[in-house]
Design a protein around this motif. Sequence first.
Motif, PDB file in Angstrom:
ATOM      1  N   PHE A  30       3.423  10.691  -7.700  1.00  0.00           N
ATOM      2  CA  PHE A  30       3.265   9.243  -7.647  1.00  0.00           C
ATOM      3  C   PHE A  30       2.760   8.799  -6.281  1.00  0.00           C
ATOM      4  O   PHE A  30       1.927   7.890  -6.183  1.00  0.00           O
ATOM      5  N   ALA A  31       3.216   9.422  -5.210  1.00  0.00           N
ATOM      6  CA  ALA A  31       2.755   9.079  -3.863  1.00  0.00           C
ATOM      7  C   ALA A  31       1.271   9.397  -3.698  1.00  0.00           C
ATOM      8  O   ALA A  31       0.517   8.583  -3.160  1.00  0.00           O
ATOM      9  N   TRP A  32       0.842  10.560  -4.173  1.00  0.00           N
ATOM     10  CA  TRP A  32      -0.581  10.898  -4.080  1.00  0.00           C
ATOM     11  C   TRP A  32      -1.441   9.969  -4.941  1.00  0.00           C
ATOM     12  O   TRP A  32      -2.528   9.557  -4.533  1.00  0.00           O
ATOM     13  N   PHE A  33      -0.952   9.618  -6.127  1.00  0.00           N
ATOM     14  CA  PHE A  33      -1.686   8.690  -6.990  1.00  0.00           C
ATOM     15  C   PHE A  33      -1.801   7.324  -6.315  1.00  0.00           C
ATOM     16  O   PHE A  33      -2.878   6.711  -6.323  1.00  0.00           O
ATOM     17  N   PHE A  35      -1.699   6.667  -3.096  1.00  0.00           N
ATOM     18  CA  PHE A  35      -2.627   6.793  -1.972  1.00  0.00           C
ATOM     19  C   PHE A  35      -4.078   6.782  -2.452  1.00  0.00           C
ATOM     20  O   PHE A  35      -4.931   6.125  -1.856  1.00  0.00           O
ATOM     21  N   ALA A  36      -4.357   7.474  -3.549  1.00  0.00           N
ATOM     22  CA  ALA A  36      -5.723   7.502  -4.092  1.00  0.00           C
ATOM     23  C   ALA A  36      -6.157   6.117  -4.562  1.00  0.00           C
ATOM     24  O   ALA A  36      -7.299   5.708  -4.323  1.00  0.00           O
ATOM     25  N   MET A  37      -5.275   5.384  -5.207  1.00  0.00           N
ATOM     26  CA  MET A  37      -5.606   4.030  -5.671  1.00  0.00           C
ATOM     27  C   MET A  37      -5.829   3.089  -4.482  1.00  0.00           C
ATOM     28  O   MET A  37      -6.753   2.275  -4.499  1.00  0.00           O
ATOM     29  N   PHE A  38      -5.003   3.214  -3.451  1.00  0.00           N
ATOM     30  CA  PHE A  38      -5.174   2.377  -2.262  1.00  0.00           C
ATOM     31  C   PHE A  38      -6.494   2.699  -1.562  1.00  0.00           C
ATOM     32  O   PHE A  38      -7.207   1.792  -1.122  1.00  0.00           O
ATOM     33  N   ALA A  39      -6.839   3.988  -1.475  1.00  0.00           N
ATOM     34  CA  ALA A  39      -8.110   4.386  -0.868  1.00  0.00           C
ATOM     35  C   ALA A  39      -9.289   3.833  -1.670  1.00  0.00           C
ATOM     36  O   ALA A  39     -10.296   3.402  -1.095  1.00  0.00           O
ATOM     37  N   THR A  40      -9.176   3.811  -2.987  1.00  0.00           N
ATOM     38  CA  THR A  40     -10.232   3.250  -3.831  1.00  0.00           C
ATOM     39  C   THR A  40     -10.401   1.756  -3.573  1.00  0.00           C
ATOM     40  O   THR A  40     -11.528   1.254  -3.471  1.00  0.00           O
ATOM     41  N   VAL A  41      -9.300   1.040  -3.442  1.00  0.00           N
ATOM     42  CA  VAL A  41      -9.363  -0.403  -3.181  1.00  0.00           C
ATOM     43  C   VAL A  41      -9.979  -0.676  -1.814  1.00  0.00           C
ATOM     44  O   VAL A  41     -10.829  -1.560  -1.672  1.00  0.00           O
ATOM     45  N   VAL A  42      -9.587   0.088  -0.813  1.00  0.00           N
ATOM     46  CA  VAL A  42     -10.148  -0.103   0.535  1.00  0.00           C
ATOM     47  C   VAL A  42     -11.635   0.209   0.524  1.00  0.00           C
ATOM     48  O   VAL A  42     -12.439  -0.536   1.112  1.00  0.00           O
ATOM     49  N   TYR A  43     -12.035   1.267  -0.163  1.00  0.00           N
ATOM     50  CA  TYR A  43     -13.454   1.606  -0.252  1.00  0.00           C
ATOM     51  C   TYR A  43     -14.242   0.484  -0.925  1.00  0.00           C
ATOM     52  O   TYR A  43     -15.305   0.092  -0.449  1.00  0.00           O
ATOM     53  N   ALA A  44     -13.729  -0.043  -2.043  1.00  0.00           N
ATOM     54  CA  ALA A  44     -14.433  -1.119  -2.749  1.00  0.00           C
ATOM     55  C   ALA A  44     -14.543  -2.362  -1.873  1.00  0.00           C
ATOM     56  O   ALA A  44     -15.601  -3.013  -1.851  1.00  0.00           O
ATOM     57  N   PHE A  45     -13.495  -2.693  -1.147  1.00  0.00           N
ATOM     58  CA  PHE A  45     -13.526  -3.862  -0.283  1.00  0.00           C
ATOM     59  C   PHE A  45     -14.537  -3.689   0.853  1.00  0.00           C
ATOM     60  O   PHE A  45     -15.338  -4.595   1.130  1.00  0.00           O
ATOM     61  N   VAL A  46     -14.520  -2.538   1.489  1.00  0.00           N
ATOM     62  CA  VAL A  46     -15.478  -2.277   2.574  1.00  0.00           C
ATOM     63  C   VAL A  46     -16.901  -2.252   2.038  1.00  0.00           C
ATOM     64  O   VAL A  46     -17.825  -2.778   2.676  1.00  0.00           O
ATOM     65  N   PHE A  47     -17.111  -1.695   0.867  1.00  0.00           N
ATOM     66  CA  PHE A  47     -18.447  -1.675   0.261  1.00  0.00           C
ATOM     67  C   PHE A  47     -18.941  -3.095   0.001  1.00  0.00           C
ATOM     68  O   PHE A  47     -20.100  -3.408   0.269  1.00  0.00           O
TER      69      PHE A  47
END
Length: 56
Positions: A30-33, A35-47
Amino acid sequence: MKTTLLLRDIYFEAFRELGNFVVRNYFKAFAWFSFAMFATVVYAFVFRIATGFAFV
């Protein structure tokens, strides 16, 4: 009667350890999942910021 108590103790001990193993690995996955979802959100926001998306 002694055999029944011995089997009961073996059963409880086995499932106590199994429960800790399952819970520990569940939270690790659950922690890795998360982290992956948070990284996806940060990537989309920066993009969106980098490509000049109008947020208003």
